[in-house]
Design a protein around this motif. Sequence first.
Motif, short mmCIF file in Angstrom:
data_model
loop_
_atom_site.label_atom_id
_atom_site.label_comp_id
_atom_site.label_asym_id
_atom_site.label_seq_id
_atom_site.Cartn_x
_atom_site.Cartn_y
_atom_site.Cartn_z
N TRP A 187 10.75 32.10 -35.98
CA TRP A 187 12.07 32.57 -36.40
C TRP A 187 13.15 32.11 -35.43
CZ3 TRP A 187 14.16 34.47 -40.68
CH2 TRP A 187 15.46 34.95 -40.58
N GLU A 188 12.90 32.19 -34.14
CA GLU A 188 13.90 31.76 -33.17
C GLU A 188 14.17 30.27 -33.31
OE1 GLU A 188 16.79 31.68 -30.43
OE2 GLU A 188 15.90 33.43 -31.40
N ALA A 189 13.13 29.49 -33.58
CA ALA A 189 13.35 28.05 -33.81
C ALA A 189 14.21 27.84 -35.05
CB ALA A 189 12.00 27.34 -33.97
N HIS A 190 13.99 28.66 -36.07
CA HIS A 190 14.80 28.60 -37.29
C HIS A 190 16.26 28.92 -36.99
CE1 HIS A 190 16.18 29.34 -41.37
NE2 HIS A 190 16.43 30.60 -41.08
N VAL A 191 16.49 29.96 -36.18
CA VAL A 191 17.85 30.33 -35.82
C VAL A 191 18.53 29.19 -35.06
CG1 VAL A 191 19.24 31.88 -34.39
CG2 VAL A 191 17.39 32.81 -35.81
N GLN A 192 17.79 28.57 -34.15
CA GLN A 192 18.36 27.46 -33.39
C GLN A 192 18.75 26.32 -34.31
OE1 GLN A 192 19.24 27.43 -30.29
NE2 GLN A 192 18.39 29.43 -29.79
N ARG A 193 17.93 26.05 -35.33
CA ARG A 193 18.28 24.99 -36.29
C ARG A 193 19.53 25.36 -37.08
NH1 ARG A 193 12.60 24.88 -37.03
NH2 ARG A 193 12.77 26.24 -38.86
N GLN A 213 31.84 32.98 -30.67
CA GLN A 213 31.99 34.06 -31.64
C GLN A 213 31.38 33.66 -32.98
OE1 GLN A 213 36.00 35.44 -32.18
NE2 GLN A 213 35.45 36.92 -33.77
N ARG A 214 31.64 32.42 -33.41
CA ARG A 214 31.06 31.94 -34.67
C ARG A 214 29.53 31.95 -34.60
NH1 ARG A 214 35.43 27.80 -34.95
NH2 ARG A 214 34.01 26.36 -33.91
N ALA A 219 23.97 37.12 -36.15
CA ALA A 219 23.93 38.48 -36.70
C ALA A 219 23.59 38.46 -38.18
CB ALA A 219 25.28 39.18 -36.47
N ASN A 220 24.16 37.49 -38.92
CA ASN A 220 23.85 37.36 -40.34
C ASN A 220 22.37 37.03 -40.56
OD1 ASN A 220 26.51 37.89 -41.07
ND2 ASN A 220 27.08 35.73 -41.10
N LEU A 221 21.87 36.11 -39.74
CA LEU A 221 20.46 35.74 -39.86
C LEU A 221 19.55 36.92 -39.50
CD1 LEU A 221 20.63 32.19 -38.25
CD2 LEU A 221 20.10 32.69 -40.64
N ASP A 222 19.93 37.67 -38.50
CA ASP A 222 19.15 38.83 -38.09
C ASP A 222 19.14 39.88 -39.20
OD1 ASP A 222 17.68 40.35 -35.99
OD2 ASP A 222 19.39 41.69 -36.15
#
Length: 225
Positions: free
Chosen positions: A125-131, A184-185, A191-194
């Motif tokens: 999931w963290e790798a997904h967020v980074q992408r 901020q963006r 936050a949206n992904l979480d």
Amino acid sequence: MSKQPRYQPGPFRDTYGLGFLFPHQHSAGPLQRNRIIAAVSWDGDEAQFVNAAGLVVPCTALLDLPTTLARATRREYGAIIGDGQFAKPAHVLKALEGAGTLRKWVTYHFEPGDLRFYCDDDTAWEAHVQREVAPLDAKYMREAAEIERQLALRQQRHRIAVDDFAASLPALPSPEELEQRSQQRIAEERANLDQHRRALLEHDRRLSAWLQGELQMPPLLRGAA
């Protein structure tokens, strides 16, 4: 395999319409373990569909099932797997083994493949967020480079322009302001992904509870995708 009308294409019928899928039927991105069919135990006539959490899901084999089974990453012979309220009871499995008919069964296993992962996998999931936030970082770098270019151009113009012309130019954000805006963006996107992940995990938890017989009614599909 149960004889189904030929106007029902596909490998299986989703009895309750809960959105069960094989991994390759899902687009790239996060998967819910309880919605993804990770294995099928089949004897050439009857099939038992098993999700990635090891629970049997209520699906019925259709005529195109063999085509999908050919995509399996590995096969397990003489085995029927799966737990939960839709699984074959222990006494049925024992009877099959005693009658020597268990050897007719083959369990086909399926893997998510590239760019698909389970949403409860923290590392994936963290790798997904980074992408997902990488384009925002790239946008920040482009904006920062453009600001530097405009500042250099204004310094050059200011040396040759009258003060009124220089004063009329719109203000540019400082590097600090630009970085703060970018951060901020990125924070908002995270936050949206979480929030999306929490919704996926909550639906998956309720689906798991139902498949294990802990809930009387299946959870609604709304918000599961």
